[in-house]
Design an enzyme around this catalytic site. Sequence first.
Site, PDB file in Angstrom:
ATOM      1  CG  HIS A 241      45.264  33.542  37.467  1.00 51.00           C
ATOM      2  ND1 HIS A 241      44.737  32.350  37.025  1.00 51.00           N
ATOM      3  CD2 HIS A 241      45.562  33.355  38.781  1.00 51.00           C
ATOM      4  CE1 HIS A 241      44.720  31.472  38.024  1.00 51.00           C
ATOM      5  NE2 HIS A 241      45.218  32.057  39.100  1.00 51.00           N
TER       6      HIS A 241
HETATM    7  C1  BDR Z   1      42.319  36.674  39.524  1.00 39.91           C
HETATM    8  O1  BDR Z   1      41.985  36.972  40.889  1.00 39.91           O
HETATM    9  C2  BDR Z   1      42.994  37.718  41.470  1.00 39.91           C
HETATM   10  O2  BDR Z   1      43.274  37.242  42.761  1.00 39.91           O
HETATM   11  C3  BDR Z   1      44.188  37.659  40.564  1.00 39.91           C
HETATM   12  O3  BDR Z   1      44.937  38.861  40.632  1.00 39.91           O
HETATM   13  C4  BDR Z   1      43.565  37.465  39.195  1.00 39.91           C
HETATM   14  O4  BDR Z   1      43.194  38.693  38.608  1.00 39.91           O
HETATM   15  C5  BDR Z   1      42.457  35.177  39.359  1.00 39.91           C
HETATM   16  O5  BDR Z   1      41.259  34.570  39.682  1.00 39.91           O
END
Ligand code: BDR
Length: 310
Positions: A241
């Site tokens: 992500h």
């Molecule tokens: C996002 O949420 C966090 O848990 C991860 O680091 C990322 O930024 C993904 O939904």
Amino acid sequence: MNKKVILDVDTGVDDALGIILAVQSGELELLAVTTVNGNVSLKQATENTCKILQLLQVEQQIPVIKGADKPLMRTPVFEHRVHGTEGLGGALGSMPVYTPAAEGFAPDFIIDQVRQYPGEVTLVMTAPLTNLALALMKRPQLAHEVKEVIFMGGVVKGVGNVTPVAEYNMYVDPEAAKIVLHAGFPSLTLVGLDVTRRALLNEAHIKELGDTPISRYVHESTAHYRRLYFERNQVRACALHDPLAVGVALRPELVTTQAYYVDIETRSELCDGQTVCDFQNRLRRKPNVKVCTEVDAEAFLHFFVQVLKT
Ligand code: BDR
Ligand code: CA
């Protein structure tokens, strides 16, 4: 000349990989890594960030600056289940922090740097948007002084990853996200789950990294995450992500964007944190966000692996 970037993180397994990509690319002038409450507490996110910079041996060159220790109005929601108790999936547990965070407060640092380099600073946000919202509350014209903002957050067509409709970063501080969405940034890019869920780092990619301190770290820190992803999605992989948001700063051509009006729900029992994208312009509002709608995932993963190998 390298892009001037402030990277805002809540380190986190994938934030850490985003930091590694940003540093190892050698193509960004990282003014600082700023930290915020999110996946883990502010203190833990800051420590994790310092450790990652130590792993990369750049802790003397890149300052870490602490920001908000809670969302604007809500109580924190940690993601220990995904990122482990300390946030790095159990990796670097025994590494001491020998270069702690610098003095200062992230929202003020963002304001100062942007004033110092008007029109030049790119903000890459991979955490709840609290720090940027606080900066905007203090200096609304900041929106017209930064070069661009790229944030990992939201989902416009798919399902959420915390609630049925909300992505984690948006869910934790939707009020902050609302401020950012309506601030009037000329270039605000949403890198949401619609594209990040396609950037899947698997065992084969990790093998390609060879045998280095970075590859060993990646293998260890993502092991739990990859198992969890398998239970949910029947694919053994780590969704990149946050690294994809960094990737968009480095190689914008990896994604396709379309300008839409996007808002966020803040007053619903079921849907708080939902990013609502007006695909058919039903609300007759001016587009405020460049939404990533497509990604060349294979090219991104190739780029990620090549950069981490160097
Ligand atoms: C996002 O949420 C966090 O848990 C991860 O680091 C990322 O930024 C993904 O939904
Ligand atoms: Ca994050």
